[in-house]
Design an enzyme around this catalytic site. Structure first.
Site, PDB file in Angstrom:
ATOM      1  N   ASP A   1      -4.320   0.572   7.732  1.00 60.33           N
ATOM      2  CA  ASP A   1      -3.144   1.450   7.720  1.00 60.33           C
ATOM      3  C   ASP A   1      -3.245   2.450   8.869  1.00 60.33           C
ATOM      4  OD1 ASP A   1      -0.857   2.847   6.696  1.00 60.33           O
ATOM      5  OD2 ASP A   1      -2.233   4.293   5.740  1.00 60.33           O
TER       6      ASP A   1
ATOM      7  N   HIS B   1       0.794  -1.237   0.000  1.00 66.15           N
ATOM      8  CA  HIS B   1       0.000   0.000   0.000  1.00 66.15           C
ATOM      9  C   HIS B   1       0.826   1.286   0.000  1.00 66.15           C
ATOM     10  CE1 HIS B   1       0.544   0.131   4.439  1.00 66.15           C
ATOM     11  NE2 HIS B   1       0.301   1.425   4.296  1.00 66.15           N
TER      12      HIS B   1
ATOM     13  N   GLU C   1       3.616   5.487  -3.212  1.00 67.24           N
ATOM     14  CA  GLU C   1       3.738   6.809  -2.626  1.00 67.24           C
ATOM     15  C   GLU C   1       5.145   7.075  -2.074  1.00 67.24           C
ATOM     16  OE1 GLU C   1       1.125   7.688   0.609  1.00 67.24           O
ATOM     17  OE2 GLU C   1       1.318   9.838   0.306  1.00 67.24           O
ATOM     18  N   ASP C   2       5.724   6.077  -1.436  1.00 68.42           N
ATOM     19  CA  ASP C   2       6.945   6.321  -0.672  1.00 68.42           C
ATOM     20  C   ASP C   2       8.228   5.734  -1.264  1.00 68.42           C
ATOM     21  OD1 ASP C   2       5.440   7.686   1.126  1.00 68.42           O
ATOM     22  OD2 ASP C   2       5.184   5.995   2.497  1.00 68.42           O
TER      23      ASP C   2
HETATM   24 MN    MN Z   1       0.881   3.187   5.430  1.00 71.16          MN
END
Ligand code: MN
Length: 742
Positions: free
Chosen positions: A152, A85, A89-90
């Site tokens: 999350d 997940h 993004e990261d």
């Molecule tokens: Mn997360």
């Protein structure tokens, strides 16, 4: 109070993966775990070198999220999504890469979670609304996106201690505002409780830690009590053949205790039910059977039984709830449900669809009608703020959200009525409200508004606020507006009463109030009692704060001759009605009592008959000047009159020129023989009186007891009727009921 302890990651990767897989295998033996393994290794690779604020390896976070998803027993695709997940993004990983490696389904899910993660709920309101809209849109496409996001958030909340206090507070608030209600709406009550408790811990640490110590102390004290109750329930169930039952006593979560204290303004000591009891059984029949058993064991508290089995909550929650007076007179809350209902209660939507691979998600989603409505609104509403208002409608179910005919949404506390709605729109609308149309259907003022209702206020120019309305309204605005109106009205009425009393007293001296006002003489009285105006002086007399005599003693009264001289002048004034008189006139028109009594020299009185003695024409009567409600008429014998302030009594007499009918009650005791009732009603009819109501009963000694409500003309009429009834053979006694019995 740390929840799941953080497992130190000592390069024990294979074991972590093995744990996760075995966790999934437990509920889904046929799971394709190669997908999970692949996602695990991919995520580990791309997160390599990254650290969390806690200093531990970043990869630990997606693993924990995957475990939470596995605990909800979701499909392998969702577990894999949880592992991935944060990759887009990261890390250096891209969405096309995810799609290439894991296919379009997982790519879409990861994309959804990424988008939601970019939403910040702390920006301007408008942006927040827009973000909310995106979230719902994502949710509608695939609910699993929201479930991963919730997992999350749960893990982030569990590890919030590593962040700066200001960040902690912000995230906690956001969780409380958005994610906990969302979890609740999806029926994930275990997750909701955890999110709420963690949010309280970081948003109001003082309160949280105080509660934790208070609760643990009290639970220790109550350990014996809890065990006793458990043993009693278990014993009763066993005795009646419920062998597959599971009875538990669980402490309530801190946030719910805190909310209860806040909402009802209670101290910790006043919150009695720190422990809730739960009975889980095999079948629905057993649930109702066990409920009967519990209610035979302890007295149920009225109004606290709720049947969510017959009528499930919007999030599918099913259970029987009851509160009983348990041992030692303490109230205890008990929930009764089947194992399957318990699953739904704890895991919500996840329980409904679980691991069943490839199952049509949209079909599952459609069960959540509120969600469908959100999607519909999302399509229709162009203004993000309006959308937020609408979304809130279902997320925060404690309030009700009402639509105006133009589609505007207004929030109300539960139990609000059309009056609350009317007063919110406009004070005048409230004052003249006679009812409402809800969703096109007529309802009374007592109707309790429900979320989603469209309300149209019905008014009448003759309607005015009533004291009883205060019991119907929930909002403080409506309450204050009604009070304000009543206060003004009472002031006006007491002015009229005061005027009348003063006039009466002045008349003895051959003086006229009107002239005295004109000459400024009354104004001297106003000053003498440090009041503001003549109106206030009259009102003070009407309320009984000042007696007319006392007022007169402070007036520089002119000689009688002077008054006579001015009499002519006064005549002219009479032509134009003063507002005061108008008020009294209007009040009299509105009052249901017809003008049937006279007070010497004064007309247009607001009169009502006292219910304690219900005088009828012919009775010797006396008037009592009430505070703000005109004059109440009592019989001279009424005990209430002996207790009242003699200064407020006023001589009145029946107005014989007005024909009137008054209702009285007659009690007849007679033999219990057939035909007697017909005889009695015949006699009453012969006397030209109407029976408006008749009640028949028997006494202990087999006599018949009849209670008639009849309307009569006067006392003479009444005594004729009574003696006629007493003349019937079999009638032992007939009498007028003077006091309101029962
Ligand atoms: Mn997360």
């Amino acid at each position: 109070m740390s929840k799941t302890p953080i497992i130190p990651l000592v390069s024990s990767k294979p074991k972590e993966l093995a744990d996760l897989i075995s966790c999934v295998k437990q509920y889904n033996p046929e799971a394709d775990t190669s997908l999970i393994e692949k996602a695990y290794l991919f995520s580990e690779e791309v997160h390599k070198g990254q650290k969390r604020s806690s200093g531990e390896s970043y990869f630990h976070h997606p693993i924990e999220v995957a475990f939470i998803i596995a605990e909800l027993r979701l499909d392998t695709v969702t577990v894999a999504t949880a592992l991935l997940h944060d990759t887009v993004e990261d890390t250096v990983a891209t969405l096309p890469q995810i799609e290439e490696q894991f296919g379009p389904e997982i790519a879409a899910l990861v994309d959804g979670v990424t988008k939601i993660s970019q939403i910040s709920f702390q920006t301007s309101e408008e942006k927040q609304a827009e973000n909310f809209r995106k979230m719902v849109f994502a949710m509608a496409k695939d609910l699993r996106v929201i479930l991963v996001k919730l997992a999350d958030r749960t893990h982030n909340m569990r590890t919030l201690q590593h962040l700066r206090p200001d960040k902690q507070a912000r995230i906690a608030q956001e969780t409380l505002d958005i994610y906990a209600p969302l979890a609740n709406r999806l029926g994930l009550s275990a997750m909701k409780r955890e999110l709420e408790d963690l949010s309280l811990r970081y948003s109001k640490p003082e309160i949280y830690y105080k509660l934790v110590s208070q609760v643990s102390k009290k639970l220790k004290e109550r350990d014996q009590y809890t065990n006793d109750v458990l043993a009693m329930i278990e014993g009763a169930l066993q005795e009646h053949g419920y062998h597959n039952s599971n009875v538990t006593g669980r402490p309530k979560h801190f946030y719910s205790i805190h909310k209860k204290m806040e909402k009802r303004n209670l101290t910790f000591e006043q919150v009695y039910d720190l422990t809730g009891f739960r009975i889980v059984l095999g079948t629905v029949e057993q649930c109702y059977g066990a409920l009967g058993l519990i209610h035979s064991l302890w007295t149920p508290v009225p109004g606290r039984f709720k049947d969510y089995i017959a009528i499930p909550k919007a999030n599918f929650y099913q259970s029987l709830h009851t509160t009983v007076v348990g041992p030692g007179g303490e109230k205890i809350e008990i929930q009764i449900r089947t194992q399957q209902m318990h699953e739904t209660a704890e895991r919500g939507i996840a329980a409904h669809w679980a691991y069943k691979e490839g199952k049509n998600i949209s079909a599952e989603t459609s069960k959540f009608s509120w969600l469908n409505r959100l999607v519909e609104w999302n399509k229709d509403l162009q203004d993000p703020n309006e959308f937020l208002e609408t979304v809130k409608l279902d997320l925060f179910s404690e309030d009700v959200y009402i639509f105006t005919p133009k589609g505007k949404v207004i929030e109300f506390p539960q139990g609000a009525t059309p009056l609350d709605f009317a007063y919110t729109i406009h004070t005048d609308l409230g004052h003249h409200c006679i009812g409402a149309k809800v969703n096109g259907r007529m309802v009374s003022l007592k109707y309790k508004l429900k979320s989603g209702d469209t309300v149209e206020v019905l008014t009448s120019p003759n309607q005015t606020p009533h004291k009883d309305w205060l019991k119907l309204v929930k909002t403080s605005r409506a309450k204050s507006k009604i009070r304000q109106f009543i206060k003004v009205q009472e002031h006006e009425r007491s002015m009229a009463t005061g005027e009348m009393l003063l006039e009466k007293e002045l008349k003895k001296e051959d003086l006229k109030l009107k002239s005295l006002i004109k000459e400024g003489i009354i104004q001297k009285g106003v000053e003498a009692f440090s009041l503001k105006s003549v109106d206030d002086l009259l009102s003070a007399i009407g309320y009984g704060k000042l007696s007319p005599k006392k007022v007169m003693s402070r007036l520089p009264l002119p000689s009688k001759e002077k008054e006579v001289a001015e009499a002519k002048e006064t005549k002219e004034l009479k032509e134009t009605k003063r507002p005061l008189q108008k008020i009294v006139e209007e009040a009299s028109k509105k009052s249901t009592t017809r003008q049937v009594v006279k007070v010497k020299g004064i007309e247009d009185l607001l009169v009502h008959f006292a219910r304690c003695c219900s005088p009828v024409p012919g009775d010797s009567v006396v008037g009592f000047i009430t505070r703000g409600r005109g004059i109440s008429v009592h019989t001279r014998k009424c005990p209430k009159i002996f207790d009242s302030d003699p200064h407020r009594l006023i001589d009145i007499e029946w107005d014989t020129t007005t024909a009137t009918e008054r209702a009285v009650k007659i009690r007849v005791i007679c033999e219990d023989r057939p035909g007697l009732l017909a005889d009695m009603s015949g006699v009453i009819k012969d006397q030209d009186a109407n029976i408006t109501r008749a009640q028949i009963g028997t006494t202990k000694d087999k006599k018949a007891l009849c209670l008639f409500s009849i309307s009569i003309k006067n006392l003479n009429h009444l005594s004729k009727i009574i003696s006629a009834i007493e003349g019937i053979s079999g009638v032992l006694r007939a009498e007028r009921v003077q006091k309101k019995d029962r």
